[in-house]
Design a protein around this motif. Structure first.
Motif, PDB file in Angstrom:
ATOM      1  N   VAL A 164     -17.777  29.146  43.296  1.00  0.00           N
ATOM      2  CA  VAL A 164     -17.557  27.699  43.217  1.00  0.00           C
ATOM      3  C   VAL A 164     -18.260  26.988  44.375  1.00  0.00           C
ATOM      4  O   VAL A 164     -18.950  25.976  44.181  1.00  0.00           O
ATOM      5  CB  VAL A 164     -16.046  27.384  43.229  1.00  0.00           C
ATOM      6  CG1 VAL A 164     -15.807  25.877  43.290  1.00  0.00           C
ATOM      7  CG2 VAL A 164     -15.371  27.975  41.986  1.00  0.00           C
ATOM      8  N   SER A 213     -18.515  17.097  33.641  1.00  0.00           N
ATOM      9  CA  SER A 213     -17.249  17.617  33.125  1.00  0.00           C
ATOM     10  C   SER A 213     -16.604  16.661  32.128  1.00  0.00           C
ATOM     11  O   SER A 213     -15.609  17.013  31.488  1.00  0.00           O
ATOM     12  CB  SER A 213     -16.272  17.906  34.280  1.00  0.00           C
ATOM     13  OG  SER A 213     -15.916  16.716  34.962  1.00  0.00           O
ATOM     14  N   GLN A 217     -13.887  31.792  44.551  1.00  0.00           N
ATOM     15  CA  GLN A 217     -14.162  30.639  45.403  1.00  0.00           C
ATOM     16  C   GLN A 217     -15.582  30.635  45.949  1.00  0.00           C
ATOM     17  O   GLN A 217     -16.197  29.577  46.090  1.00  0.00           O
ATOM     18  CB  GLN A 217     -13.163  30.591  46.566  1.00  0.00           C
ATOM     19  CG  GLN A 217     -13.170  29.263  47.318  1.00  0.00           C
ATOM     20  CD  GLN A 217     -12.786  28.093  46.424  1.00  0.00           C
ATOM     21  OE1 GLN A 217     -11.814  28.170  45.672  1.00  0.00           O
ATOM     22  NE2 GLN A 217     -13.552  27.013  46.481  1.00  0.00           N
ATOM     23  N   GLN A 250     -12.588  24.953  28.173  1.00  0.00           N
ATOM     24  CA  GLN A 250     -11.606  24.674  29.218  1.00  0.00           C
ATOM     25  C   GLN A 250     -10.449  23.837  28.673  1.00  0.00           C
ATOM     26  O   GLN A 250      -9.280  24.085  28.976  1.00  0.00           O
ATOM     27  CB  GLN A 250     -12.260  23.957  30.391  1.00  0.00           C
ATOM     28  CG  GLN A 250     -11.309  23.779  31.572  1.00  0.00           C
ATOM     29  CD  GLN A 250     -11.617  22.553  32.399  1.00  0.00           C
ATOM     30  OE1 GLN A 250     -12.647  21.922  32.207  1.00  0.00           O
ATOM     31  NE2 GLN A 250     -10.740  22.212  33.314  1.00  0.00           N
ATOM     32  N   GLU A 283     -17.577  22.414  36.969  1.00  0.00           N
ATOM     33  CA  GLU A 283     -16.278  21.815  36.693  1.00  0.00           C
ATOM     34  C   GLU A 283     -15.511  21.690  38.000  1.00  0.00           C
ATOM     35  O   GLU A 283     -15.523  22.608  38.818  1.00  0.00           O
ATOM     36  CB  GLU A 283     -15.533  22.704  35.685  1.00  0.00           C
ATOM     37  CG  GLU A 283     -14.327  22.056  35.051  1.00  0.00           C
ATOM     38  CD  GLU A 283     -13.082  22.205  35.905  1.00  0.00           C
ATOM     39  OE1 GLU A 283     -12.271  21.253  35.921  1.00  0.00           O
ATOM     40  OE2 GLU A 283     -12.931  23.269  36.538  1.00  0.00           O
ATOM     41  N   PRO A 284     -14.864  20.558  38.256  1.00  0.00           N
ATOM     42  CA  PRO A 284     -14.262  20.314  39.578  1.00  0.00           C
ATOM     43  C   PRO A 284     -13.322  21.402  40.057  1.00  0.00           C
ATOM     44  O   PRO A 284     -13.304  21.722  41.247  1.00  0.00           O
ATOM     45  CB  PRO A 284     -13.528  18.982  39.382  1.00  0.00           C
ATOM     46  CG  PRO A 284     -14.279  18.291  38.292  1.00  0.00           C
ATOM     47  CD  PRO A 284     -14.749  19.378  37.372  1.00  0.00           C
ATOM     48  N   ASP A 285     -12.539  22.003  39.153  1.00  0.00           N
ATOM     49  CA  ASP A 285     -11.583  23.030  39.547  1.00  0.00           C
ATOM     50  C   ASP A 285     -12.140  24.447  39.429  1.00  0.00           C
ATOM     51  O   ASP A 285     -11.412  25.421  39.587  1.00  0.00           O
ATOM     52  CB  ASP A 285     -10.305  22.911  38.712  1.00  0.00           C
ATOM     53  CG  ASP A 285      -9.555  21.616  38.989  1.00  0.00           C
ATOM     54  OD1 ASP A 285      -9.587  21.140  40.151  1.00  0.00           O
ATOM     55  OD2 ASP A 285      -8.959  21.070  38.047  1.00  0.00           O
ATOM     56  N   GLY A 286     -13.429  24.566  39.123  1.00  0.00           N
ATOM     57  CA  GLY A 286     -14.064  25.873  39.121  1.00  0.00           C
ATOM     58  C   GLY A 286     -13.868  26.694  37.866  1.00  0.00           C
ATOM     59  O   GLY A 286     -13.997  27.915  37.905  1.00  0.00           O
ATOM     60  N   HIS A 287     -13.597  26.057  36.723  1.00  0.00           N
ATOM     61  CA  HIS A 287     -13.439  26.823  35.484  1.00  0.00           C
ATOM     62  C   HIS A 287     -14.770  27.167  34.835  1.00  0.00           C
ATOM     63  O   HIS A 287     -14.822  28.027  33.956  1.00  0.00           O
ATOM     64  CB  HIS A 287     -12.560  26.066  34.488  1.00  0.00           C
ATOM     65  CG  HIS A 287     -11.116  26.044  34.868  1.00  0.00           C
ATOM     66  ND1 HIS A 287     -10.564  25.058  35.671  1.00  0.00           N
ATOM     67  CD2 HIS A 287     -10.105  26.909  34.594  1.00  0.00           C
ATOM     68  CE1 HIS A 287      -9.279  25.298  35.844  1.00  0.00           C
ATOM     69  NE2 HIS A 287      -8.977  26.414  35.198  1.00  0.00           N
ATOM     70  N   GLN A 342     -10.383  30.365  36.336  1.00  0.00           N
ATOM     71  CA  GLN A 342     -11.116  29.899  37.503  1.00  0.00           C
ATOM     72  C   GLN A 342     -12.024  30.987  38.056  1.00  0.00           C
ATOM     73  O   GLN A 342     -11.675  32.172  38.066  1.00  0.00           O
ATOM     74  CB  GLN A 342     -10.146  29.431  38.583  1.00  0.00           C
ATOM     75  CG  GLN A 342      -9.462  28.105  38.248  1.00  0.00           C
ATOM     76  CD  GLN A 342      -8.530  27.660  39.354  1.00  0.00           C
ATOM     77  OE1 GLN A 342      -7.625  28.386  39.745  1.00  0.00           O
ATOM     78  NE2 GLN A 342      -8.754  26.460  39.851  1.00  0.00           N
TER      79      GLN A 342
END
Length: 384
Positions: free
Chosen positions: A149, A364, A146, A136, A158-162, A143
């Motif tokens: 995630v 992360s 949704q 990442q 990972e907080p942003d969905g990667h 990403q």
């Protein structure tokens, strides 16, 4: 590091090996002739589910879309750990094939970065979060959808969905119940005590080259500070004469064997003991857990999808299958790992997570090398 042996590998890397064309050369050729890898350049996050979305209530494979076509996975997990679920998916869907390539996490990450735009992999299946964070950080992961995630708790992805965790494991105290008097009740619940309790001198072991062990050291630094962690490592080496293993499975087998030269107690991932107990519930290996400290750190094995994939819908649906009920259950049955989807109950020989109550750490933040932890271990002589 084990010899690199690709399995069912029919992607770009095998073409490069056969022709002698470099990855950079192939990238240039693609620029002249057009994108020849079938990449549709559709962001996976925009790929609609082929049937039902996955969610935290644990849908079934029957609820998801059929898998048809080929995907390529670079796996930092070993063949024995991951093939059961791969084979089950290929058996479930006649028109589906997984081209897989196995090697250590760091080798796979370096290969992905070297191949660049010519990378053969659709996704990386990592042994721990550090390798996924490295990918990442280098901007090569996209990403996830949704629904994927949202299906996994925030502390396991990972907080942003990667990237997302697929299954989890807990650090544990393994011991031989035939040789350790008093059982779990006689084992300290504070990880720091293992460095000062003289009952463990010469009979305790660990695997310092494990990413999760280095993660445990990093977590200890965060909780106790660098100085106290260094003192703990030094005492384990100099005072406790800790035995060092290069493989978690070998270490667990030594604990279970219980020979005169074998360790009696070990720091290790709980799933190594679970594998033995799944096959032989009466085996003497047992696990105990410290309480709300780095000694019972929960970590994940997970997946990240590369930026350019051949079939975004298929790759997205594959990830959904890993998080669905059957995918989670296969990994519990085969590996003794823990589910990361809340709607799946842990079924196995070990305590569930609510009983263990591991502390939360931001996975992360773990980098691939866990450099500070690695340097500390090397400086204090805890290396193999």
């Amino acid at each position: 590091m084990e010899e690199r042996v690709p399995t069912q590998m029919f992607g770009r890397r095998s073409f490069l090996a056969a022709t002698g064309v470099s990855a950079a050369g192939l990238a240039g050729l693609a620029g002249c002739l057009g994108d020849d890898n079938g990449g549709d350049n559709v962001p996976i996050a925009d790929a609609d589910p082929l049937a039902e979305p996955v969610d935290s209530t644990a849908v079934s494979w029957d609820d998801l879309g059929d898998l048809e076509g080929e995907i390529t996975v670079y796996s930092g997990r070993t063949r024995d750990q991951i093939d059961p679920v791969f084979e089950a998916l290929e058996d479930e869907y006649d028109g589906f094939e997984i081209n897989r390539d196995y090697d250590d996490n760091d080798v796979q990450v370096n290969q992905i970065l070297q191949e660049g735009d010519a990378v053969a992999a659709d996704l990386m299946y990592s042994q721990d979060p550090g390798a996924l964070n490295e990918l990442q950080d280098n901007g090569v992961l996209q990403q996830l959808p949704q629904d994927v995630v949202d299906a996994v708790p925030g502390s396991y992805r990972e907080p942003d969905g990667h990237w997302t965790g697929v299954t989890g494991r807990v650090r544990s105290i393994q011991y031989n119940s035939d040789r350790w008097d008093g059982g779990a009740d006689e084992l300290p619940t504070d990880i720091m005590e293992y460095a000062t309790d003289d009952r463990f001198e010469g009979i305790i072991s660990t695997r310092p080259n494990s990413g999760t062990f280095r993660g445990f050291i990093q977590a200890m630094v965060e909780r106790k500070g660098e100085s106290e962690t260094r003192e703990w490592v030094r005492a384990m080496v100099e005072d406790q004469d800790i035995q060092l293993f290069s493989g978690g499975g070998d270490q667990a087998e030594a604990i279970n064997r219980g020979g005169d030269d074998d360790p009696i107690v070990a720091f290790g991932n709980s799933y190594y003991a679970a594998r033995i107990l799944n096959e032989a519930p009466d085996a003497p290996i047992r696990t105990a857990y410290t309480e709300n400290d780095a000694g019972c750190l929960f970590s994940i094995a997970g997946v990240g999808v590369l930026n350019d994939v051949a079939n975004a819908e298929l790759v997205a649906e594959f990830v959904r299958h890993l998080l669905a009920a059957e995918g989670q259950e296969f990994m519990m049955d085969a590996n003794g790992e823990y589910p990361v989807v809340e709607g799946i109950d842990y079924v196995g020989e070990l305590p569930d997570l609510e009983e263990i109550n591991p502390p939360e750490f931001d996975l992360s933040d773990f980098d691939m090398d866990l450099q500070e932890a690695s340097e500390l271990l090397e400086q204090e002589g805890m290396t193999v």
